[in-house]
Design a protein around this motif. Sequence first.
Motif, PDB file in Angstrom:
ATOM      1  N   ALA A   1       0.825  -1.204   0.000  1.00 17.31           N
ATOM      2  CA  ALA A   1       0.000   0.000   0.000  1.00 17.31           C
ATOM      3  C   ALA A   1       0.862   1.258   0.000  1.00 17.31           C
ATOM      4  O   ALA A   1       2.032   1.233   0.396  1.00 17.31           O
ATOM      5  CB  ALA A   1      -0.902  -0.001   1.224  1.00 17.31           C
ATOM      6  N   ILE A   2       0.243   2.352  -0.416  1.00 13.86           N
ATOM      7  CA  ILE A   2       0.893   3.651  -0.290  1.00 13.86           C
ATOM      8  C   ILE A   2       1.136   3.885   1.196  1.00 13.86           C
ATOM      9  O   ILE A   2       0.266   3.674   2.027  1.00 13.86           O
ATOM     10  CB  ILE A   2       0.009   4.767  -0.877  1.00 13.86           C
ATOM     11  CG1 ILE A   2      -0.105   4.566  -2.399  1.00 13.86           C
ATOM     12  CG2 ILE A   2       0.569   6.142  -0.543  1.00 13.86           C
ATOM     13  CD1 ILE A   2      -1.053   5.519  -3.078  1.00 13.86           C
ATOM     14  N   GLY A   3       2.329   4.268   1.549  1.00 10.74           N
ATOM     15  CA  GLY A   3       2.705   4.437   2.946  1.00 10.74           C
ATOM     16  C   GLY A   3       3.597   3.304   3.423  1.00 10.74           C
ATOM     17  O   GLY A   3       4.098   3.327   4.533  1.00 10.74           O
ATOM     18  N   GLY A   4       3.753   2.279   2.579  1.00  9.20           N
ATOM     19  CA  GLY A   4       4.682   1.205   2.909  1.00  9.20           C
ATOM     20  C   GLY A   4       4.030  -0.024   3.517  1.00  9.20           C
ATOM     21  O   GLY A   4       2.806  -0.127   3.642  1.00  9.20           O
ATOM     22  N   LEU A   5       4.865  -0.930   3.898  1.00  8.89           N
ATOM     23  CA  LEU A   5       4.413  -2.215   4.417  1.00  8.89           C
ATOM     24  C   LEU A   5       3.550  -2.074   5.671  1.00  8.89           C
ATOM     25  O   LEU A   5       2.581  -2.819   5.851  1.00  8.89           O
ATOM     26  CB  LEU A   5       5.625  -3.105   4.702  1.00  8.89           C
ATOM     27  CG  LEU A   5       5.368  -4.594   4.825  1.00  8.89           C
ATOM     28  CD1 LEU A   5       4.621  -5.151   3.625  1.00  8.89           C
ATOM     29  CD2 LEU A   5       6.668  -5.341   5.028  1.00  8.89           C
ATOM     30  N   GLU A   6       3.862  -1.101   6.522  1.00 10.28           N
ATOM     31  CA  GLU A   6       3.066  -0.930   7.742  1.00 10.28           C
ATOM     32  C   GLU A   6       1.636  -0.484   7.445  1.00 10.28           C
ATOM     33  O   GLU A   6       0.750  -0.617   8.295  1.00 10.28           O
ATOM     34  CB  GLU A   6       3.735   0.040   8.726  1.00 10.28           C
ATOM     35  CG  GLU A   6       3.933   1.435   8.197  1.00 10.28           C
ATOM     36  CD  GLU A   6       5.200   1.629   7.354  1.00 10.28           C
ATOM     37  OE1 GLU A   6       5.371   2.718   6.819  1.00 10.28           O
ATOM     38  OE2 GLU A   6       5.995   0.676   7.235  1.00 10.28           O
ATOM     39  N   CYS A   7       1.378   0.016   6.246  1.00  7.08           N
ATOM     40  CA  CYS A   7       0.020   0.411   5.840  1.00  7.08           C
ATOM     41  C   CYS A   7      -0.675  -0.676   5.018  1.00  7.08           C
ATOM     42  O   CYS A   7      -1.838  -0.521   4.648  1.00  7.08           O
ATOM     43  CB  CYS A   7       0.066   1.706   5.033  1.00  7.08           C
ATOM     44  SG  CYS A   7       0.650   3.116   5.985  1.00  7.08           S
ATOM     45  N   THR A   8       0.027  -1.746   4.722  1.00  7.82           N
ATOM     46  CA  THR A   8      -0.528  -2.836   3.918  1.00  7.82           C
ATOM     47  C   THR A   8      -1.293  -3.776   4.842  1.00  7.82           C
ATOM     48  O   THR A   8      -0.722  -4.337   5.772  1.00  7.82           O
ATOM     49  CB  THR A   8       0.606  -3.589   3.191  1.00  7.82           C
ATOM     50  OG1 THR A   8       1.347  -2.643   2.412  1.00  7.82           O
ATOM     51  CG2 THR A   8       0.068  -4.671   2.289  1.00  7.82           C
ATOM     52  N   THR A   9      -2.582  -3.942   4.583  1.00 12.37           N
ATOM     53  CA  THR A   9      -3.441  -4.679   5.498  1.00 12.37           C
ATOM     54  C   THR A   9      -3.649  -6.148   5.121  1.00 12.37           C
ATOM     55  O   THR A   9      -4.144  -6.917   5.935  1.00 12.37           O
ATOM     56  CB  THR A   9      -4.823  -4.011   5.592  1.00 12.37           C
ATOM     57  OG1 THR A   9      -5.412  -3.982   4.288  1.00 12.37           O
ATOM     58  CG2 THR A   9      -4.697  -2.597   6.149  1.00 12.37           C
TER      59      THR A   9
END
Length: 135
Positions: A49-57
């Motif tokens: 996701a945009i914002g990187g892996l920490e934003c990927t759900t």
Amino acid sequence: MLALKGIRQYISCLNIAVDDNVYIGKLDNKKQKSIGVYSRPTSGPANIAIGGLECTTYDTKPVSLLIHWSKSKDETERTAYNLFEKLRSITSLTIGDTHINYLRLMVPEPQDVGSDDAGVYEYVIWLDFIYERNR
């Protein structure tokens, strides 16, 4: 992470094959009436996701199920379709502590792959487990 071990346990709970006949990895002397659970290779970009892996759900686990059944083509086909229908009719699924958002069947029906050297008929089902990432 969604591991093959958890998927194997889930497939075993569908009561198609007895527990010790559902396996992951290579089994040199496959027993009749068994199901193999394998990782399936894929290609293409990673879903981040945009914002990187920490934003990927979510993430995807591509899997191949090998139905290695019997010397009866009819019995093997019926078993493969039974498993396919059970997968297609799932309404909710959690494996271990991982919630599965979506089960995407990658083939319209179980695929006939013929028989092995011993004359045991086999079918394959490709599917993707789309699951919530544990962050």
